[in-house]
Write an enzyme that holds these catalytic residues in place. Structure first.
Site, PDB file in Angstrom:
ATOM      1  N   SER A 138       0.623  -1.362  -0.214  1.00  0.00           N
ATOM      2  CA  SER A 138      -0.110   0.010   0.053  1.00  0.00           C
ATOM      3  C   SER A 138       0.828   1.144   0.016  1.00  0.00           C
ATOM      4  O   SER A 138       1.890   1.249   0.616  1.00  0.00           O
ATOM      5  CB  SER A 138      -0.905  -0.035   1.157  1.00  0.00           C
ATOM      6  OG  SER A 138      -1.730   1.215   1.202  1.00  0.00           O
ATOM      7  N   LYS A 210      -4.949  -6.346   3.607  1.00  0.00           N
ATOM      8  CA  LYS A 210      -4.934  -5.160   2.525  1.00  0.00           C
ATOM      9  C   LYS A 210      -6.173  -4.665   2.066  1.00  0.00           C
ATOM     10  O   LYS A 210      -6.835  -3.672   2.000  1.00  0.00           O
ATOM     11  CB  LYS A 210      -4.026  -5.442   1.771  1.00  0.00           C
ATOM     12  CG  LYS A 210      -4.000  -4.571   0.445  1.00  0.00           C
ATOM     13  CD  LYS A 210      -3.478  -3.173   0.868  1.00  0.00           C
ATOM     14  CE  LYS A 210      -2.948  -2.392  -0.206  1.00  0.00           C
ATOM     15  NZ  LYS A 210      -3.811  -2.363  -1.577  1.00  0.00           N
ATOM     16  N   HIS A 213      -7.976  -2.963   4.492  1.00  0.00           N
ATOM     17  CA  HIS A 213      -7.331  -1.623   4.429  1.00  0.00           C
ATOM     18  C   HIS A 213      -8.054  -0.754   3.344  1.00  0.00           C
ATOM     19  O   HIS A 213      -8.316   0.437   3.662  1.00  0.00           O
ATOM     20  CB  HIS A 213      -5.734  -1.711   4.042  1.00  0.00           C
ATOM     21  CG  HIS A 213      -5.097  -0.301   3.776  1.00  0.00           C
ATOM     22  ND1 HIS A 213      -5.338  -0.013   2.419  1.00  0.00           N
ATOM     23  CD2 HIS A 213      -4.129   0.354   4.373  1.00  0.00           C
ATOM     24  CE1 HIS A 213      -4.595   1.132   2.306  1.00  0.00           C
ATOM     25  NE2 HIS A 213      -4.104   1.529   3.493  1.00  0.00           N
ATOM     26  N   ASN A 214      -8.019  -1.168   2.280  1.00  0.00           N
ATOM     27  CA  ASN A 214      -8.809  -0.569   1.209  1.00  0.00           C
ATOM     28  C   ASN A 214     -10.399  -0.357   1.375  1.00  0.00           C
ATOM     29  O   ASN A 214     -10.837   0.836   1.018  1.00  0.00           O
ATOM     30  CB  ASN A 214      -8.683  -1.574  -0.139  1.00  0.00           C
ATOM     31  CG  ASN A 214      -7.178  -1.296  -0.605  1.00  0.00           C
ATOM     32  OD1 ASN A 214      -6.564  -1.008  -0.135  1.00  0.00           O
ATOM     33  ND2 ASN A 214      -7.062  -1.523  -1.910  1.00  0.00           N
ATOM     34  N   GLU A 217     -10.297   2.665   3.329  1.00  0.00           N
ATOM     35  CA  GLU A 217      -9.958   3.879   2.491  1.00  0.00           C
ATOM     36  C   GLU A 217     -11.088   4.307   1.643  1.00  0.00           C
ATOM     37  O   GLU A 217     -11.366   5.327   1.735  1.00  0.00           O
ATOM     38  CB  GLU A 217      -8.769   3.272   1.319  1.00  0.00           C
ATOM     39  CG  GLU A 217      -8.400   4.301   0.627  1.00  0.00           C
ATOM     40  CD  GLU A 217      -7.409   3.687  -0.552  1.00  0.00           C
ATOM     41  OE1 GLU A 217      -7.755   3.853  -1.673  1.00  0.00           O
ATOM     42  OE2 GLU A 217      -6.375   3.009   0.045  1.00  0.00           O
TER      43      GLU A 217
END
Length: 507
Positions: A138, A210, A213-214, A217
């Site tokens: 990232s 991840k 995480h996105n 985001e």
């Protein structure tokens, strides 16, 4: 790219934006990299950038035109990174490496945005040919070039070989403050500090982290956009003034990469028209799927992540531009005038607290989702470590991740981030402003899918008795789905003959 070295340390396949940046990052840390790309123009561009950056120093890279040539440049057991699109291209390259003679002890590392379950499957599928390992990356192009956040997962023995490399090229933070230590000077990487790279767990777990995480985001970006629209349409502020507000917010508890770049974006003027650049950008948002994957996973696991799902939906709704143009002339909204200037400061303060509280709820949703997935998959996830590696290098890096790290370090079994004493106090102190901001947006006709859903999530999570009792009765009425009683043993199910006099209960 014709220059050669006597031998290379690492191979990399895919010299696109991310691959080129990772290659130069590795080279800055003293690793010699053999690079393959089927497009020779990409190799030439990489060579030109390397030559410009290294000056008179010896070349650090070797371009390869075939897979056998790539393998020949690397000592065994080899380490080969894949920086290619997710999906079929990963398997196509793996098959070509097998055909070229890759060894069973060689490590192939997928650094793309692969679906976590695909990484799991590939680890098993290729185990007789090579060691398939995954590392989610990232930070975008700049992060990959000067220090990304890295989420590796897979074979522990492979991690022991990769660990010094990943810790060298990862973003760094000050261990005391948690603030990023940055250098964007080619050839002069950051060597001190705490690396934003930590082993996540078995195959697929890194890409799952991840993915979440996105998802966070997506929601974070959407909430910032909602705050922007409230200031623009409900408070009557111009982009430059909103940029100044974001810049001020970035000096406090809302300090983050996304707030920082939003301030810069809103302060940018279009050279052609002289208008704020944001005003001439079409309001149709794109997406690459990772936010959707997060929302789908939350539904599959039965763990609420409504703000992430709403952020995905908001992007989809933005794509309905022609329909929205028609609807804007047909559907009525409130006729709300901006408040007088002397009242705007209070509204901005309320919006600040709303954004802070909603961000906490989004992170709580993400970490709770990871906790459930870990339980389902048999993973042992270190949430303090995950928060640590998100403090720099990644898109959602933010000051309050240091406090999140501390919360999980104090209580690794924390069921929900909102229950941490520090954050519970923050929410209690700021919730009035949060409610004021959400109410003001609703009365002004401003869509607040993420900010509003985060407040509903908070209120639902803190409510001891929800109306799901009526919902269960409805389900039993039309489908005989049965229900539990609060005055009987847990797990015992009952059904009511709703249409009969007396409505007797039966097991």
């Amino acid at each position: 790219m014709n220059e050669a070295t006597a031998g290379c340390d690492i191979g990399l396949i895919g010299a696109g934006v991310m691959g080129k940046s990772l290659t130069l990052n590795l080279a800055d840390h003293g690793y010699r990299v053999a690079v393959f790309d089927r497009d020779p123009n990409r190799l030439d561009a990489l060579h030109d950038q390397d030559a410009a950056e290294r000056g008179d120093r010896p070349t650090r890279l070797h371009g390869c035109s075939t897979y056998p040539q790539l393998l020949a440049q690397l000592p065994t057991p080899r380490i080969i990174l894949l920086s290619i699109p997710a999906g079929k291209p990963v398997d196509e390259v793996c098959q070509r490496l097998i055909a070229a003679g890759i060894g069973t002890e060689d490590i192939v590392v997928d650094t793309g945005n692969s679906l976590w379950s695909d990484s799991q499957a590939r680890e098993q599928h290729y185990r007789s040919h090579f060691i398939f390992f995954s590392t989610a990356v990232s930070g975008g192009e700049v992060g990959a070039r000067f220090g990304p956040s890295l989420m590796p997962s897979g074979c522990p023995a492979a991690w022991s070989r990769l660990q010094p490399i990943w810790e060298a090229i990862a973003a760094k933070v000050d261990p005391e403050s948690g603030q990023p230590i940055e250098s964007r000077v080619p050839g002069k990487p950051v060597t001190g500090g705490e690396p934003c790279a930590a082993y996540i767990g078995p195959g697929g777990s890194g890409h799952y982290v991840k993915m979440v995480h996105n998802g966070i985001e997506y929601a974070d970006m959407q909430m910032i956009c909602e705050a922007y629209q409230i200031m623009r349409d409900a408070l009557g502020m111009q982009p430059a003034a909103i940029a100044a507000v974001f810049a001020q917010w970035n000096r406090g508890v809302l300090n983050s990469y996304l707030i920082e770049i939003s301030a810069e974006i809103l302060a940018t003027t279009d050279a052609d028209s002289g208008l704020p650049l944001v005003d001439i950008i079409l309001d149709k948002a794109g997406q690459k799927g990772t936010g959707l994957w997060t929302a789908v996973s939350s539904l599959q696991l039965g763990i609420p992540a409504p703000s992430i799902a709403e952020a995905v939906a908001a992007r989809s709704l933005s794509a309905l531009k022609p329909e929205r143009m028609i609807a804007s002339g047909v559907l009525a909204g409130p006729q709300a005038a901006p408040p007088p200037d002397h009242q705007k400061h209070a509204h901005i303060e309320a919006l600040h607290d709303a954004l802070y509280c909603a961000k906490l709820c989004v992170y709580a949703q993400g970490f709770q989702l990871m906790r459930c997935a870990a339980r389902e998959q048999g993973w042992t996830l270190n949430f303090a470590a995950i928060a640590s590696i998100w403090r720099a290098g990644c898109i959602i890096r933010a000051r309050f991740l240091h406090a999140i790290r501390e919360a999980f370090a104090c209580d690794p079994d924390l069921q929900n981030l909102l229950l941490a004493p520090y954050f519970a106090k923050q929410l209690a102190a700021r919730q009035h402003n949060w409610r004021q901001a959400v109410a003001h947006a609703a009365l002004s006709g401003i869509p607040i899918a993420a900010l509003g859903s985060a407040l509903s999530y908070y209120d639902a999570y803190r409510t001891a008795v929800l109306p799901a009792n009526l919902l269960q009765a409805q389900r039993d009425f039309f489908g005989a789905h049965r229900f539990e009683r609060i005055d009987r043993d847990e797990g015992t199910l009952y059904h009511c003959e709703w249409s009969l006099p007396g409505r007797p209960l039966t097991h």
